[in-house]
Motif scaffolding. Sequence first.
Motif, PDB file in Angstrom:
ATOM      1  N   UNK A  59       0.818  -1.216   0.000  1.00  0.00           N
ATOM      2  CA  UNK A  59       0.000   0.000   0.000  1.00  0.00           C
ATOM      3  C   UNK A  59       0.845   1.257   0.000  1.00  0.00           C
ATOM      4  N   UNK A  60       1.754   1.376   0.952  1.00  0.00           N
ATOM      5  CA  UNK A  60       2.572   2.573   1.080  1.00  0.00           C
ATOM      6  C   UNK A  60       2.741   2.965   2.527  1.00  0.00           C
ATOM      7  N   UNK A  61       2.980   4.225   2.758  1.00  0.00           N
ATOM      8  CA  UNK A  61       3.175   4.757   4.107  1.00  0.00           C
ATOM      9  C   UNK A  61       1.814   5.202   4.654  1.00  0.00           C
ATOM     10  N   UNK A  62       1.310   4.448   5.637  1.00  0.00           N
ATOM     11  CA  UNK A  62      -0.005   4.729   6.192  1.00  0.00           C
ATOM     12  C   UNK A  62       0.137   5.556   7.468  1.00  0.00           C
ATOM     13  N   UNK A  63      -0.520   6.714   7.473  1.00  0.00           N
ATOM     14  CA  UNK A  63      -0.569   7.598   8.641  1.00  0.00           C
ATOM     15  C   UNK A  63      -1.946   7.428   9.274  1.00  0.00           C
ATOM     16  N   UNK A  64      -2.014   6.626  10.335  1.00  0.00           N
ATOM     17  CA  UNK A  64      -3.317   6.359  10.950  1.00  0.00           C
ATOM     18  C   UNK A  64      -3.908   7.613  11.586  1.00  0.00           C
ATOM     19  N   UNK A  65      -3.073   8.472  12.155  1.00  0.00           N
ATOM     20  CA  UNK A  65      -3.600   9.683  12.803  1.00  0.00           C
ATOM     21  C   UNK A  65      -4.199  10.658  11.791  1.00  0.00           C
ATOM     22  N   UNK A  66      -3.745  10.591  10.558  1.00  0.00           N
ATOM     23  CA  UNK A  66      -4.267  11.474   9.500  1.00  0.00           C
ATOM     24  C   UNK A  66      -5.238  10.745   8.575  1.00  0.00           C
ATOM     25  N   UNK A  67      -5.273   9.423   8.695  1.00  0.00           N
ATOM     26  CA  UNK A  67      -6.059   8.568   7.818  1.00  0.00           C
ATOM     27  C   UNK A  67      -5.713   8.798   6.342  1.00  0.00           C
ATOM     28  N   UNK A  68      -4.412   8.805   6.060  1.00  0.00           N
ATOM     29  CA  UNK A  68      -3.947   8.952   4.676  1.00  0.00           C
ATOM     30  C   UNK A  68      -2.886   7.902   4.381  1.00  0.00           C
ATOM     31  N   UNK A  69      -2.718   7.627   3.097  1.00  0.00           N
ATOM     32  CA  UNK A  69      -1.657   6.746   2.619  1.00  0.00           C
ATOM     33  C   UNK A  69      -0.835   7.529   1.603  1.00  0.00           C
ATOM     34  N   UNK A 118      11.092  18.502  -2.011  1.00  0.00           N
ATOM     35  CA  UNK A 118      10.511  19.707  -1.405  1.00  0.00           C
ATOM     36  C   UNK A 118       9.087  19.952  -1.911  1.00  0.00           C
ATOM     37  N   UNK A 119       8.906  19.904  -3.221  1.00  0.00           N
ATOM     38  CA  UNK A 119       7.590  20.169  -3.823  1.00  0.00           C
ATOM     39  C   UNK A 119       6.585  19.109  -3.394  1.00  0.00           C
ATOM     40  N   UNK A 120       7.015  17.859  -3.414  1.00  0.00           N
ATOM     41  CA  UNK A 120       6.133  16.765  -3.032  1.00  0.00           C
ATOM     42  C   UNK A 120       5.664  16.896  -1.588  1.00  0.00           C
ATOM     43  N   UNK A 121       6.615  17.196  -0.714  1.00  0.00           N
ATOM     44  CA  UNK A 121       6.271  17.386   0.697  1.00  0.00           C
ATOM     45  C   UNK A 121       5.296  18.552   0.844  1.00  0.00           C
ATOM     46  N   UNK A 122       5.573  19.636   0.147  1.00  0.00           N
ATOM     47  CA  UNK A 122       4.695  20.815   0.201  1.00  0.00           C
ATOM     48  C   UNK A 122       3.298  20.481  -0.295  1.00  0.00           C
ATOM     49  N   UNK A 123       3.236  19.762  -1.403  1.00  0.00           N
ATOM     50  CA  UNK A 123       1.940  19.397  -1.999  1.00  0.00           C
ATOM     51  C   UNK A 123       1.128  18.523  -1.049  1.00  0.00           C
ATOM     52  N   UNK A 124       1.757  17.528  -0.469  1.00  0.00           N
ATOM     53  CA  UNK A 124       1.056  16.627   0.454  1.00  0.00           C
ATOM     54  C   UNK A 124       0.635  17.377   1.718  1.00  0.00           C
ATOM     55  N   UNK A 125       1.533  18.197   2.239  1.00  0.00           N
ATOM     56  CA  UNK A 125       1.235  18.984   3.443  1.00  0.00           C
ATOM     57  C   UNK A 125       0.023  19.898   3.208  1.00  0.00           C
ATOM     58  N   UNK A 130      -5.710  21.432   3.750  1.00  0.00           N
ATOM     59  CA  UNK A 130      -6.945  21.856   3.072  1.00  0.00           C
ATOM     60  C   UNK A 130      -8.041  20.809   3.249  1.00  0.00           C
ATOM     61  N   UNK A 131      -7.686  19.536   3.145  1.00  0.00           N
ATOM     62  CA  UNK A 131      -8.704  18.503   3.325  1.00  0.00           C
ATOM     63  C   UNK A 131      -9.241  18.484   4.749  1.00  0.00           C
ATOM     64  N   UNK A 132      -8.387  18.732   5.723  1.00  0.00           N
ATOM     65  CA  UNK A 132      -8.857  18.797   7.109  1.00  0.00           C
ATOM     66  C   UNK A 132      -9.816  19.971   7.295  1.00  0.00           C
ATOM     67  N   UNK A 136     -15.829  18.745   6.176  1.00  0.00           N
ATOM     68  CA  UNK A 136     -17.282  18.792   6.389  1.00  0.00           C
ATOM     69  C   UNK A 136     -18.010  19.537   5.280  1.00  0.00           C
ATOM     70  N   UNK A 137     -17.301  20.385   4.550  1.00  0.00           N
ATOM     71  CA  UNK A 137     -17.936  21.175   3.494  1.00  0.00           C
ATOM     72  C   UNK A 137     -18.196  20.386   2.222  1.00  0.00           C
ATOM     73  N   UNK A 138     -17.266  19.536   1.861  1.00  0.00           N
ATOM     74  CA  UNK A 138     -17.371  18.824   0.580  1.00  0.00           C
ATOM     75  C   UNK A 138     -17.190  17.316   0.767  1.00  0.00           C
ATOM     76  N   UNK A 139     -18.042  16.732   1.575  1.00  0.00           N
ATOM     77  CA  UNK A 139     -17.959  15.284   1.822  1.00  0.00           C
ATOM     78  C   UNK A 139     -18.084  14.526   0.497  1.00  0.00           C
ATOM     79  N   UNK A 140     -17.208  13.542   0.330  1.00  0.00           N
ATOM     80  CA  UNK A 140     -17.249  12.716  -0.880  1.00  0.00           C
ATOM     81  C   UNK A 140     -16.563  13.337  -2.079  1.00  0.00           C
ATOM     82  N   UNK A 141     -16.105  14.572  -1.961  1.00  0.00           N
ATOM     83  CA  UNK A 141     -15.454  15.256  -3.091  1.00  0.00           C
ATOM     84  C   UNK A 141     -13.995  15.607  -2.781  1.00  0.00           C
ATOM     85  N   UNK A 142     -13.439  14.977  -1.768  1.00  0.00           N
ATOM     86  CA  UNK A 142     -12.066  15.276  -1.364  1.00  0.00           C
ATOM     87  C   UNK A 142     -11.063  14.996  -2.480  1.00  0.00           C
TER      88      UNK A 142
END
Length: 179
Positions: A59-69, A118-125, A130-132, A136-142
Amino acid sequence: MYSVANKNNLYFIISIVIFLLLKLGYKFSDITTLGFLLKPTNKFVEILMNSNSVFIKTIGHYHSSLNIVIDKSCSGFNFWILSFVMISFLLLKHLNTHFLKIISIPISMVYAYVVTIFVNTSRIFVSIIIQQQTNNLVKGQQHIIHETVGVITNLSFLILIYYFTKKLTLKHLHHEKLA
């Protein structure tokens, strides 16, 4: 008349061949072979977000506290090779000796690699923040927000990399001519 473009054609072709070979190799890559991009990016995301990840080979690097991979699609591989070609073309256009042109290709690759992390880290960060904020505003459209942040971030950085690389190259060459 033998133009500057003709003097660079061999080097342009070498850069394009490297790009195409890397692009072909990407099709056959997996999360492990992309570790050279994913591991440093993930490490910086861990630091910035104060989050620990668990590496899951399939899968990859799973961040459980952020619920992202952070997975293959997050590697920034396409950004890296695109940056490489852009930087190498830019440098080749302004360099005069064959030696400098030859070494500009691996230098472009390393420079593009560092910038990509650098760019990749910035983009993911930015995507995470923004997703956090919009969860609640755009559920299902993240996914739309995620892709939009990626496009805007990558395009903005490509423009900035081009601008600053050109500026630095011309400044350095100008100082060389004065010496």
